[in-house]
Design a protein around this motif. Structure first.
Motif, PDB file in Angstrom:
ATOM      1  N   VAL A  45       0.888  -1.162   0.116  1.00  0.00           N
ATOM      2  CA  VAL A  45      -0.113  -0.065  -0.066  1.00  0.00           C
ATOM      3  C   VAL A  45       0.860   1.298   0.018  1.00  0.00           C
ATOM      4  CG1 VAL A  45      -1.773   1.402   1.399  1.00  0.00           C
ATOM      5  CG2 VAL A  45      -1.807  -1.305   1.073  1.00  0.00           C
ATOM      6  N   ALA A  46       2.065   1.095   0.522  1.00  0.00           N
ATOM      7  CA  ALA A  46       2.926   2.303   0.767  1.00  0.00           C
ATOM      8  C   ALA A  46       2.928   3.228  -0.669  1.00  0.00           C
ATOM      9  CB  ALA A  46       4.259   1.942   0.847  1.00  0.00           C
ATOM     10  N   ASP A  47       3.218   2.968  -1.622  1.00  0.00           N
ATOM     11  CA  ASP A  47       3.083   3.483  -2.740  1.00  0.00           C
ATOM     12  C   ASP A  47       1.591   4.684  -2.888  1.00  0.00           C
ATOM     13  OD1 ASP A  47       5.492   2.841  -3.540  1.00  0.00           O
ATOM     14  OD2 ASP A  47       4.865   1.457  -5.414  1.00  0.00           O
ATOM     15  N   THR A  48       0.675   4.251  -2.605  1.00  0.00           N
ATOM     16  CA  THR A  48      -0.499   4.914  -2.732  1.00  0.00           C
ATOM     17  C   THR A  48      -0.440   6.175  -1.896  1.00  0.00           C
ATOM     18  OG1 THR A  48      -1.877   4.023  -1.024  1.00  0.00           O
ATOM     19  CG2 THR A  48      -1.787   2.953  -2.951  1.00  0.00           C
ATOM     20  N   GLY A  49       0.360   6.388  -0.772  1.00  0.00           N
ATOM     21  CA  GLY A  49       0.449   7.223   0.048  1.00  0.00           C
ATOM     22  C   GLY A  49      -0.798   7.431   1.197  1.00  0.00           C
ATOM     23  N   ALA A  50      -1.465   6.158   1.064  1.00  0.00           N
ATOM     24  CA  ALA A  50      -2.267   5.991   2.083  1.00  0.00           C
ATOM     25  C   ALA A  50      -1.711   6.023   3.451  1.00  0.00           C
ATOM     26  CB  ALA A  50      -3.186   4.790   1.857  1.00  0.00           C
ATOM     27  N   ARG A  51      -2.360   6.521   4.558  1.00  0.00           N
ATOM     28  CA  ARG A  51      -1.877   6.615   5.933  1.00  0.00           C
ATOM     29  C   ARG A  51      -2.207   5.395   6.625  1.00  0.00           C
ATOM     30  NH1 ARG A  51      -3.946   8.685  10.429  1.00  0.00           N
ATOM     31  NH2 ARG A  51      -5.770   9.585   9.273  1.00  0.00           N
ATOM     32  N   GLU A  52      -1.181   4.767   7.428  1.00  0.00           N
ATOM     33  CA  GLU A  52      -1.734   3.365   7.969  1.00  0.00           C
ATOM     34  C   GLU A  52      -1.782   3.609   9.512  1.00  0.00           C
ATOM     35  OE1 GLU A  52       1.489   0.502   8.482  1.00  0.00           O
ATOM     36  OE2 GLU A  52       0.118  -0.986   9.211  1.00  0.00           O
ATOM     37  N   THR A  53      -2.939   3.077   9.870  1.00  0.00           N
ATOM     38  CA  THR A  53      -2.902   3.050  11.434  1.00  0.00           C
ATOM     39  C   THR A  53      -3.569   1.651  12.082  1.00  0.00           C
ATOM     40  OG1 THR A  53      -5.362   3.849  11.201  1.00  0.00           O
ATOM     41  CG2 THR A  53      -3.566   5.529  11.886  1.00  0.00           C
ATOM     42  N   ILE A  54      -3.095   1.009  13.396  1.00  0.00           N
ATOM     43  CA  ILE A  54      -3.854  -0.105  13.506  1.00  0.00           C
ATOM     44  C   ILE A  54      -4.558   0.423  14.882  1.00  0.00           C
ATOM     45  CG2 ILE A  54      -3.193  -2.250  14.879  1.00  0.00           C
ATOM     46  CD1 ILE A  54      -1.346  -2.601  12.698  1.00  0.00           C
ATOM     47  N   ASP A  55      -5.695   0.039  14.725  1.00  0.00           N
ATOM     48  CA  ASP A  55      -6.686   0.378  15.905  1.00  0.00           C
ATOM     49  C   ASP A  55      -6.672  -0.530  17.521  1.00  0.00           C
ATOM     50  OD1 ASP A  55      -8.287  -1.693  15.648  1.00  0.00           O
ATOM     51  OD2 ASP A  55      -9.680  -1.054  14.588  1.00  0.00           O
ATOM     52  N   ALA A  56      -7.601  -0.131  18.258  1.00  0.00           N
ATOM     53  CA  ALA A  56      -7.317  -0.822  19.515  1.00  0.00           C
ATOM     54  C   ALA A  56      -7.668  -2.132  19.211  1.00  0.00           C
ATOM     55  CB  ALA A  56      -8.089  -0.269  20.624  1.00  0.00           C
ATOM     56  N   ALA A  57      -8.139  -2.839  18.357  1.00  0.00           N
ATOM     57  CA  ALA A  57      -8.612  -4.195  18.280  1.00  0.00           C
ATOM     58  C   ALA A  57      -7.528  -4.933  17.318  1.00  0.00           C
ATOM     59  CB  ALA A  57     -10.037  -4.356  17.723  1.00  0.00           C
ATOM     60  N   GLY A  58      -6.588  -4.021  16.955  1.00  0.00           N
ATOM     61  CA  GLY A  58      -5.673  -4.842  16.031  1.00  0.00           C
ATOM     62  C   GLY A  58      -6.043  -4.868  14.464  1.00  0.00           C
ATOM     63  N   ASN A  59      -7.415  -4.010  14.020  1.00  0.00           N
ATOM     64  CA  ASN A  59      -7.514  -3.922  12.988  1.00  0.00           C
ATOM     65  C   ASN A  59      -6.546  -3.068  12.112  1.00  0.00           C
ATOM     66  OD1 ASN A  59      -9.844  -5.446  13.088  1.00  0.00           O
ATOM     67  ND2 ASN A  59     -10.765  -3.515  14.140  1.00  0.00           N
ATOM     68  N   GLN A  60      -6.309  -3.313  10.871  1.00  0.00           N
ATOM     69  CA  GLN A  60      -4.971  -2.449  10.087  1.00  0.00           C
ATOM     70  C   GLN A  60      -6.072  -1.542   9.096  1.00  0.00           C
ATOM     71  OE1 GLN A  60      -2.625  -5.052   7.830  1.00  0.00           O
ATOM     72  NE2 GLN A  60      -0.697  -3.791   7.901  1.00  0.00           N
ATOM     73  N   TRP A  61      -5.796  -0.313   9.303  1.00  0.00           N
ATOM     74  CA  TRP A  61      -6.389   0.530   8.347  1.00  0.00           C
ATOM     75  C   TRP A  61      -5.558   1.396   7.411  1.00  0.00           C
ATOM     76  CZ3 TRP A  61     -11.897   1.239   8.536  1.00  0.00           C
ATOM     77  CH2 TRP A  61     -12.569   0.740   9.817  1.00  0.00           C
ATOM     78  N   PHE A  62      -5.887   1.460   6.246  1.00  0.00           N
ATOM     79  CA  PHE A  62      -5.271   2.395   5.320  1.00  0.00           C
ATOM     80  C   PHE A  62      -6.043   3.643   4.828  1.00  0.00           C
ATOM     81  CE2 PHE A  62      -3.424  -1.722   5.300  1.00  0.00           C
ATOM     82  CZ  PHE A  62      -1.906  -1.349   5.253  1.00  0.00           C
ATOM     83  N   THR A  63      -5.799   4.796   4.998  1.00  0.00           N
ATOM     84  CA  THR A  63      -6.704   5.935   4.877  1.00  0.00           C
ATOM     85  C   THR A  63      -6.132   6.953   3.569  1.00  0.00           C
ATOM     86  OG1 THR A  63      -7.536   5.738   6.873  1.00  0.00           O
ATOM     87  CG2 THR A  63      -8.136   7.725   5.881  1.00  0.00           C
ATOM     88  N   LEU A  64      -6.867   7.034   2.542  1.00  0.00           N
ATOM     89  CA  LEU A  64      -6.686   8.169   1.619  1.00  0.00           C
ATOM     90  C   LEU A  64      -7.712   9.094   2.096  1.00  0.00           C
ATOM     91  CD1 LEU A  64      -6.318   6.305  -1.783  1.00  0.00           C
ATOM     92  CD2 LEU A  64      -4.606   7.505  -0.719  1.00  0.00           C
ATOM     93  N   ALA A  65      -6.996  10.257   2.563  1.00  0.00           N
ATOM     94  CA  ALA A  65      -7.965  11.319   3.043  1.00  0.00           C
ATOM     95  C   ALA A  65      -8.545  12.109   1.940  1.00  0.00           C
ATOM     96  CB  ALA A  65      -7.158  12.404   3.801  1.00  0.00           C
ATOM     97  N   GLY A  66     -10.073  12.362   1.993  1.00  0.00           N
ATOM     98  CA  GLY A  66     -10.461  13.318   0.857  1.00  0.00           C
ATOM     99  C   GLY A  66     -10.883  14.489   1.191  1.00  0.00           C
TER     100      GLY A  66
END
Ligand SMILES: [Zn+2]
Length: 417
Positions: A45-66
């Protein structure tokens, strides 16, 4: 990068090489192999510039801010059952990566686009499915039971989670992730034979079946197999046997995809020289319509009373577990149908027998839809799980169309506000 559905096939094979063996996929949640898959995804995902976060339950999120914080979510899961298939969950995630690439290429989207790889969908190690999505949806209410769960090696669930940076007591904090969610999309392999039997590559999913699970205990009288005349017997197995056949008729009469299963009957004393004294029977009934599901249960109960009378035995019912049907969003189902027709010519609407993360998100009242891709021979949770490569590619194209219709809809004020 523009959308390239063939890249999804290549990446699915790459993931299979990295995290599978001769027996199949080995990405069981909360293991090193699962963590390796998550690391690999991070790199993709790195190339897309999406920001990665891992939430409190261990879910892995990649966000493209709009331009707006309101978000269209695309979900899947990287974890597998032991010796699982190469597509279950992973197809959803990697198709989502391809869509992030296309969206990033086009510049800032009008609303945010987020890919989530849910933690522990399968529940393969501790027996609790949909861990990450139920935490995010706020429906996780079994903390005390979760604390007691151990794996086959005796490791407690809270300890295994802690090794991966998740504090069970804080898992429900993942709820904040859904605050900005306006719509949720999930592509998945069908894991059943319906689309293949219709010769269709893709289908729009109406919702997940409601389930009624019951234990039925039949009580008769043990008696000598040689000395007890047929007319004198009170045979508990006779009741169970009649009911096992009757539920097939109940499902057939109900129609519309309803299913009933008698999964087991345990007889006591269970010896060849005795009439059966008790028969403990397991019943599972599923349908998409809550009224039809309730009617099927009532019919089965009435039939059991009738059979008990005919056989002069007793019958008792005990609920094991139930869940209501979860219906997906009408507008999104329409978008999904349109997207499928655009890429594949014709679409088909069908219910989902298995539960999915999407059901948890829909329970949190976020408009949700799933798209199914045809499974070959209906097989899943085995290394034999497969889908034609051309159908994988079609599914990526169709999910992309669905995502872009949904982004436009949310930008115009649709979805949960
Ligand atoms: Zn799955």
């Amino acid at each position: 990068m523009p959308l390239d559905p063939s890249r999804t096939v290549t990446e699915l094979k790459e993931l299979r090489e990295l995290t599978g063996d001769d027996e199949g996929a080995q990405r069981v949640a909360w293991t090193e192999t699962w963590e390796r898959a998550r690391d690999w995804l991070r790199g993709k995902v790195a190339d897309t510039g999406a920001r990665e976060t891992i939430d409190a339950a261990g879910n892995q999120w990649f966000t493209l801010a709009g331009e707006s914080e309101r978000a269209v979510l695309i979900g899947g899961h990287l974890d597998s059952v032991p010796s699982g298939g190469w597509l279950d969950g992973a197809l959803n995630v990697l198709a989502g990566v391809e869509i992030l690439r296309r969206v990033a290429e086009e510049g800032t989207p009008p609303v945010s686009v987020r890919l989530v790889s849910w933690a522990d969908e399968e529940g393969a190690r501790f027996g609790r499915s949909l861990f990450g999505s139920s935490a995010a949806a706020g429906s996780m209410s079994d903390h005390d039971e979760l604390r007691q769960l151990t794996d086959s090696a005796g490791v407690a669930l809270p300890d295994a989670l802690a090794e991966h940076g998740v504090d069970l007591d804080r898992a429900l904090d993942a709820r904040t992730e859904l605050e900005s969610a306006a719509a949720y999309l999930e592509l998945h392999i069908e894991q059943g034979p319906v689309l293949e039997s219709l010769g269709l590559p893709l289908g729009a999913v109406l919702g997940t079946f409601g389930v009624e699970r019951h234990r039925i205990t039949w009580r008769g009288q043990a008696a000598h197999a040689g000395s007890t005349p047929m007319a004198e017997r009170r045979d508990a197995l006779a009741g169970a046997a009649k009911l096992a056949l009757e539920i097939r008729e109940i499902a057939r009469r109900t129609g519309g995809g309803a299913v009933c299963t008698s999964g087991n009957v345990v007889c006591r004393p269970g010896i060849v020289t005795s009439v059966v004294e008790t028969a403990e029977q397991l019943l599972d009934q599923r349908d998409l319509n809550p009224h039809r599901l309730a009617a099927m249960l009532a019919e089965a109960k009435a039939a059991s009373e009738r059979f008990a009378g005919e056989e002069r035995i007793e019958v008792g019912w005990e609920k094991i577990w139930s869940i209501e049907p979860i219906l997906f969003d009408e507008t999104l189902i329409g978008f999904c149908d349109d997207a499928i027709r655009d890429v594949a010519g014709s679409s088909h609407r069908l219910p989902s027998g298995p539960l999915h993360d999407a059901a948890e998100v829909a329970r949190a009242r976020i408009p949700t839809v799933m798209m199914f891709a045809q499974s070959l021979r209906g097989l899943s949770h085995t290394k034999l799980e497969d889908t034609k490569e051309e159908h994988i590619e079609l599914s990526v194209s169709a999910l992309d169309r669905l995502a872009s219709k949904t982004v436009d809809w949310v930008a115009a004020g649709g979805g949960r506000s």
